[in-house]
Design a protein around this motif. Structure first.
Motif, PDB file in Angstrom:
ATOM      1  N   GLY A  62       0.827  -1.215   0.000  1.00  0.00           N
ATOM      2  CA  GLY A  62       0.000   0.000   0.000  1.00  0.00           C
ATOM      3  C   GLY A  62       0.862   1.265   0.000  1.00  0.00           C
ATOM      4  N   VAL A  63       0.522   2.205  -0.864  1.00  0.00           N
ATOM      5  CA  VAL A  63       1.332   3.422  -1.043  1.00  0.00           C
ATOM      6  C   VAL A  63       0.483   4.671  -0.820  1.00  0.00           C
ATOM      7  CG1 VAL A  63       2.643   4.784  -2.734  1.00  0.00           C
ATOM      8  CG2 VAL A  63       2.803   2.279  -2.757  1.00  0.00           C
ATOM      9  N   VAL A  64       1.016   5.619  -0.059  1.00  0.00           N
ATOM     10  CA  VAL A  64       0.387   6.937   0.045  1.00  0.00           C
ATOM     11  C   VAL A  64       1.437   7.979  -0.347  1.00  0.00           C
ATOM     12  CG1 VAL A  64      -0.618   8.651   1.601  1.00  0.00           C
ATOM     13  CG2 VAL A  64      -1.292   6.252   1.800  1.00  0.00           C
ATOM     14  N   VAL A  65       1.042   8.904  -1.213  1.00  0.00           N
ATOM     15  CA  VAL A  65       1.984   9.907  -1.719  1.00  0.00           C
ATOM     16  C   VAL A  65       1.850  11.189  -0.898  1.00  0.00           C
ATOM     17  CG1 VAL A  65       2.780  11.095  -3.785  1.00  0.00           C
ATOM     18  CG2 VAL A  65       1.531   8.960  -3.995  1.00  0.00           C
ATOM     19  N   TRP A  66       2.995  11.768  -0.572  1.00  0.00           N
ATOM     20  CA  TRP A  66       3.025  13.011   0.201  1.00  0.00           C
ATOM     21  C   TRP A  66       3.618  14.158  -0.595  1.00  0.00           C
ATOM     22  CZ3 TRP A  66       2.224  13.913   5.689  1.00  0.00           C
ATOM     23  CH2 TRP A  66       1.682  12.798   6.358  1.00  0.00           C
ATOM     24  N   GLY A  67       2.891  15.272  -0.627  1.00  0.00           N
ATOM     25  CA  GLY A  67       3.491  16.517  -1.097  1.00  0.00           C
ATOM     26  C   GLY A  67       3.893  17.293   0.140  1.00  0.00           C
ATOM     27  N   SER A  68       3.298  18.472   0.327  1.00  0.00           N
ATOM     28  CA  SER A  68       3.627  19.233   1.529  1.00  0.00           C
ATOM     29  C   SER A  68       2.888  18.667   2.734  1.00  0.00           C
ATOM     30  CB  SER A  68       3.230  20.702   1.325  1.00  0.00           C
ATOM     31  OG  SER A  68       1.819  20.818   1.347  1.00  0.00           O
ATOM     32  N   GLY A  75      -9.682  12.179   3.101  1.00  0.00           N
ATOM     33  CA  GLY A  75      -9.869  10.765   2.761  1.00  0.00           C
ATOM     34  C   GLY A  75      -9.895   9.881   3.992  1.00  0.00           C
ATOM     35  N   ALA A  76     -10.375   8.659   3.786  1.00  0.00           N
ATOM     36  CA  ALA A  76     -10.506   7.724   4.895  1.00  0.00           C
ATOM     37  C   ALA A  76      -9.137   7.180   5.299  1.00  0.00           C
ATOM     38  CB  ALA A  76     -11.426   6.599   4.467  1.00  0.00           C
ATOM     39  N   ARG A  77      -9.130   6.515   6.433  1.00  0.00           N
ATOM     40  CA  ARG A  77      -7.896   5.892   6.912  1.00  0.00           C
ATOM     41  C   ARG A  77      -7.459   4.847   5.874  1.00  0.00           C
ATOM     42  NH1 ARG A  77      -6.636   1.606  10.999  1.00  0.00           N
ATOM     43  NH2 ARG A  77      -5.165   2.527  12.489  1.00  0.00           N
ATOM     44  N   PRO A  78      -6.160   4.858   5.500  1.00  0.00           N
ATOM     45  CA  PRO A  78      -5.733   3.886   4.489  1.00  0.00           C
ATOM     46  C   PRO A  78      -5.992   2.459   4.974  1.00  0.00           C
ATOM     47  CG  PRO A  78      -3.955   5.436   5.022  1.00  0.00           C
ATOM     48  CD  PRO A  78      -5.062   5.695   5.991  1.00  0.00           C
ATOM     49  N   SER A  79      -6.384   1.607   4.045  1.00  0.00           N
ATOM     50  CA  SER A  79      -6.613   0.217   4.436  1.00  0.00           C
ATOM     51  C   SER A  79      -5.300  -0.561   4.498  1.00  0.00           C
ATOM     52  CB  SER A  79      -7.581  -0.446   3.466  1.00  0.00           C
ATOM     53  OG  SER A  79      -7.092  -0.321   2.147  1.00  0.00           O
ATOM     54  N   ARG A  80      -4.313  -0.079   3.768  1.00  0.00           N
ATOM     55  CA  ARG A  80      -2.953  -0.630   3.838  1.00  0.00           C
ATOM     56  C   ARG A  80      -2.010   0.552   3.718  1.00  0.00           C
ATOM     57  NH1 ARG A  80      -2.194  -4.068  -1.152  1.00  0.00           N
ATOM     58  NH2 ARG A  80      -4.000  -2.864  -1.753  1.00  0.00           N
ATOM     59  N   TYR A  81      -0.927   0.526   4.473  1.00  0.00           N
ATOM     60  CA  TYR A  81      -0.014   1.670   4.391  1.00  0.00           C
ATOM     61  C   TYR A  81       1.392   1.157   4.634  1.00  0.00           C
ATOM     62  CZ  TYR A  81       1.582   6.537   5.119  1.00  0.00           C
ATOM     63  OH  TYR A  81       2.219   7.768   5.030  1.00  0.00           O
TER      64      TYR A  81
END
Lengths: 456, 482
Positions: A62-68, A75-81
């Motif tokens: 599971g991937v979450v992208v960060w800018g600043s 958005g909801a809590r990631p189901s996989r992170y």
């Protein structure tokens, strides 16, 4: 071995040791709704981003992208992170084409850095405030309202092209540098507002504008949000060409008054109109706007040639809010902004004054609730019930309300997106093709993720 | 580009006609040989197959029923507006049902508070403009493709049409706030709406310009803008193309954003003069039409600046229209251009490509060379502010090999645009015309990504089949199945 240690080694083989962070501090800094990633990947090339995605796709991470990070709470809590991809090192301006008024920048470039580049040639990226530390990638992903959209359009009007890393297909580019381009599907539009759920934007090309000769703001106190909004409509729909029209609740106006003398006296509904252009045109427009304000029973303040960073932050509700603040982003048709603000006022329990700012042409209202950080059950029920009531009212007015920020206990009780718009199935279908294993921003759009099946 | 399709379709079965008539009513199904034949044509130089049948629905529900019927019959379908597209996008590529939307031509709502209108797809672009003007709403629907007197808003949406005022106001996509779409499976969805920036992807922007391959648009929420207080139009004549192009760059560099910046070359000036007697002096090698609009006070200063910039770039003459009639006269020089071409040739191929604005003059120069090498004449018009060039190639299609020569030249022109950092179509779309040229702009992965979305919405390729993507992609699909 913990998961960090397991994932660190393949990540380092792709990005080198300095491109991967696994310290507790780094992981905590990228925590989301109480969930920490196992590694923070900080690629310094577009290819690096693509490599990380390829690996994540292969292994189903599971991937979450960060800018600043300014809107990472959406958005909801990631189901996989498993992996946080930070774009902080993807911070190069690729090209400032002065003659053609375009800027191509990597996704991690901030608006401030973009402004520093373009100002030398008297040009600007009009997609946000020039002092903003927001990244261009984040601006697109979160589809942030453009402060001066009446004059310069919104993100979709300014974005000409993107390069994006897809989970399966790797780096691809769509759109380009020219103003008109109708070859194939307009894939650039799809990533606007997609919150990193389709791919990772690595580069974007925007059209630029000449910095106006002058910018001037005029504020006026009005007796009610309805009056302020109908005045905003009159200003926008006549011969004048305002660049922005903001409405501030008395509480927000008070904050603005402290930050910036423009709003004048506090505790009144306040309309702020901004004008960009030549001095002659601005003088005339300010004079006409004053007359309209007075006619509407409002009280115009002296015009002011800059609002600075502090004033801008007030107008677009970008002040640093303490973690105890719940931030609700309400969207309605511009013509319904006045009624919506009036409703929110009457709805407020115990006639508590509301803390709201509205971008009138964008129909975008930001509502701030200061709440106890560690609420009891009754507080949680009451807040959830209140947001439910607001959403029910907005339903009747074709509006919506999304949680932009909320302390964890509230977020677990209140749906971040609210009601379905009916288009989620189509979005789910698109996501299923571009991110077939659903590794990007997993679970953050639950409504969409629930519709990954065939359409008919 | 696909070859001409043979006319070997059989008459539609009576059963199909009866079912179509049951949906749209008896008078709203066309199926005579002649009717079916003419729907194999549009404004392009290409020709499709005759339609299997033509149905003219009157409502969204009827469109959805037609689409469901087509699916149940295993029949493909294509939506059609006025048929003014020049890329062959509305041409049947197989034995299919044409869904003609001209009956869905109601203006449903004017919403001045939100600066929006709600219209059906068959509303003619100019009809909407005239309606707003006559009723005195004080607003205008801005997109103005050259075909605006006949083309429909639905067709404009399908092709993301451009026009003369895109430099300041953007293309059709920038003016569309929401859509109702009948998806290829017959499901009706709404995307976007009166409320801006709804959460999630910008599906409205995705559907605009998809050339009817992802569904059929049945309702459109479009932006209208308050009329500008003042509009000032100038005509500047230059000794050659280069000096006009330098003036364009100079105007933009001065921070002026004209509403329109249109360029004509000497050949088009001569033809226009012959048709409508503008009276261009012989010394003029190019003409630039510059329109500025906005608040009156600033505008007069900008007109003065434009004049200075044109003079500094060797303009031989500059006229500023003092009256609306004088402005119309200046615009006539541009608007009469296509009609003027018709006097010299039975057929004209309209090329459409874009390059970065500062390379326009070079691109036009190379277009002239490419055509000269093939023994073809070329007349150049351009939306100079957008870098959108329209070399017009007159030819006689009755001469064997002539059309093929034109098509070859057009290919070279498009390759040149891509090489210069531009694109293969600025405002007319791909259709059947530029399917193979898509590979000039997109690599295999990019094409695959877009094609995967086509198949997500339309797995059997029934909705305007075999368009936009290179033909080989469809052939592979037929071999492997969706």
């Amino acid at each position: 071995m913990n998961k960090s240690a397991v994932l660190a080694s393949p990540a380092e083989s792709l990005l080198g040791a300095d491109g991967v962070h696994t310290s507790q501090a780094a992981l905590a800094q990228h925590a989301l709704d109480g969930l920490s990633p196992s590694v923070v990947a900080v690629p310094d090339t577009s290819e690096g981003v693509a490599e990380v995605l390829k690996w994540a796709h292969k292994d189903g991470l599971g991937v979450v992208v960060w800018g600043s990070g300014s809107r990472i709470g959406l958005g909801a809590r990631p189901s996989r992170y498993d992996i946080a991809i930070s774009l902080s090192r993807l911070n190069r301006i690729m090209e400032h084409d002065v003659e053609n008024l375009t800027l191509t920048a990597q996704a991690g470039v901030t608006l401030l850095e973009a402004a520093r580049t373009t100002v030398a040639h008297n040009q600007m990226l009009a997609a946000g405030w020039p002092w903003s530390r927001r990244t261009v990638g984040g601006l697109i992903s979160a589809n942030r309202p453009v402060p001066k959209r009446l004059l310069y359009g919104s993100v979709r009007d300014q974005l000409l092209g993107i390069r994006i890393a897809l989970a399966e297909k790797g780096l691809v580019g769509f759109g380009g540098k020219v103003l008109k381009n109708v070859a194939g599907y307009d894939m650039t539009k799809l990533v606007i507002g997609s919150l990193g759920s389709l791919g990772v934007i690595v580069e974007a090309t925007f059209k630029l504008f000449a910095i106006p000769h002058r910018e001037t703001y005029l504020a006026a106190a009005l007796a009610s949000p309805i009056l302020a909004a109908s005045l905003a409509t009159r200003l926008a729909n006549g011969p004048l060409r305002p660049a922005c029209l903001f409405l501030l609740s008395p509480l927000a106006a008070e904050r603005m008054a402290k930050a910036q003398k423009l709003a004048g006296a506090a505790r009144e509904w306040t309309l702020v109109a901004g004008f960009d252009g030549r001095s002659e045109a601005i003088r005339r427009q300010i004079a006409d706007a004053r007359a309209l304000i007075t006619q509407a029973g409002g009280d115009p303040r002296p015009a002011c040639d800059t609002i600075g960073e502090a004033g801008g932050r007030c107008l677009t509700a970008e002040e640093e809010s303490p973690p105890s603040v719940l931030r609700l982003r309400v969207g309605v048709a511009p013509g319904d902004v006045g009624d919506t603000l009036a409703y929110l006022e009457t709805e407020s329990p115990g006639d508590e004054p509301i803390d709201a700012v509205a971008d009138h042409p964008g129909g975008a209202i930001t509502l701030l609730f200061s709440l106890p950080e560690h609420p009891g059950e009754s507080q949680l029920t009451e807040t959830a019930g209140r947001i439910e009531r607001i959403r029910a009212w907005l339903d009747e007015h074709a509006g919506f309300a999304v949680l932009e920020q909320a302390p964890a206990p509230y977020k677990s009780r209140i749906s971040p997106w609210g009601r379905s718009s009916g288009a989620e199935r189509a979005m789910g279908l698109i996501k299923s093709r571009l991110d077939p294993k659903g590794i990007l921003a997993p679970g953050r759009f639950p409504e969409m993720n629930g519709h990954l099946g065939p359409l008919s | 580009m696909t070859a001409l399709q043979p006319d070997n379709t059989s008459d539609p079965p009576a059963r199909l006609i009866a079912r179509l008539e049951a949906i749209v009513g008896r008078g709203n199904v066309l199926h005579s040989k002649a009717d079916r034949f003419v729907y194999g044509y549009d404004a392009s130089v290409f020709r499709g197959r005759p339609a299997k049948a033509v149905a003219l629905p009157g409502s969204t529900g009827e469109v959805a029923e037609l689409v469901r019927l087509a699916n149940s019959e295993g029949l493909a379908f294509v939506a059609r507006g006025a048929g003014t597209g020049i890329n062959g996008g509305a041409l049947p590529q197989e034995d299919l049902l044409v869904i003609e939307l001209s009956r869905m031509n109601r203006i449903l709502e004017v919403d001045p508070d939100n600066r929006l209108v709600v219209v059906e797809p068959g509303v003619v672009n100019q009809d909407l403009k005239l309606f707003l003007a006559k009723r005195g709403f004080g607003f205008s629907y801005v997109p103005d493709p050259g075909s605006q007197v006949v083309s429909t808003i639905g067709g404009n949406v399908g092709n993301n049409a451009g026009g003369m005022h895109c430099l300041k106001y953007g293309v059709t996509s920038n003016h569309i706030a929401g859509l109702e779409v009948v998806l290829p499976g017959g499901e009706i969805i709404e995307v976007g709406g009166k409320t801006p920036d709804r959460p999630g992807m910008d599906l409205t922007g995705f559907f605009v310009g998809s050339e009817g391959t992802l569904g059929i648009v049945t309702r459109i929420i479009a932006r209208i803008l308050p009329l500008p207080e003042a509009v000032l139009t100038q005509l500047a004549l230059f000794p050659d193309l280069d000096s006009a192009a330098r003036a364009v760059s100079g105007i933009m560099a001065a921070g002026i954003l004209p509403a329109a910046l249109e360029l004509l070359d000497r050949r088009s000036m001569t033809l226009v003069d012959r048709a409508v007697h503008i009276g261009f002096p012989d010394a003029a090698g190019s003409a630039l039409i510059i329109e500025l609009d906005g608040v009156r006070e600033g505008l007069e200063i900008e007109v003065g600046r434009v004049r200075e910039i044109c003079t500094a770039n060797d303009a031989v003459e500059i006229q500023t229209a003092e009256t609306p009639e004088a402005a119309d006269r200046i615009w006539l020089a541009r608007r009469a251009a296509y009609g003027a071409m018709a006097r010299i040739s039975p057929t004209i191929y309209i090329a459409d490509g874009c390059v970065p604005r500062n390379r326009l003059s070079e691109a036009i120069g190379r277009a002239i060379e490419i055509c000269a090498r093939k023994g073809l004449e070329v007349i150049n018009l351009a939306h100079a502010g957008d870098g959108n060039l329209h070399p017009l190639i007159p030819y006689d299609q009755t001469i064997p090999g002539e059309k093929e020569k034109v098509i070859e030249a057009a290919r070279e022109l498009l390759a040149m645009c891509v090489e210069m950092g531009g694109t293969i179509t600025g405002e007319h779309g791909i259709g059947v015309e530029k399917q193979e040229e898509m590979t000039l702009l997109f690599n295999g992965r990019e094409l695959d990504a877009m094609f995967s979305l086509k198949l997500a919405f339309d797995p059997a390729d029934r909705c305007n089949p075999r368009k936009i993507f290179p033909v080989a992609m469809f052939d592979r699909l037929q071999l492997s199945g969706p």
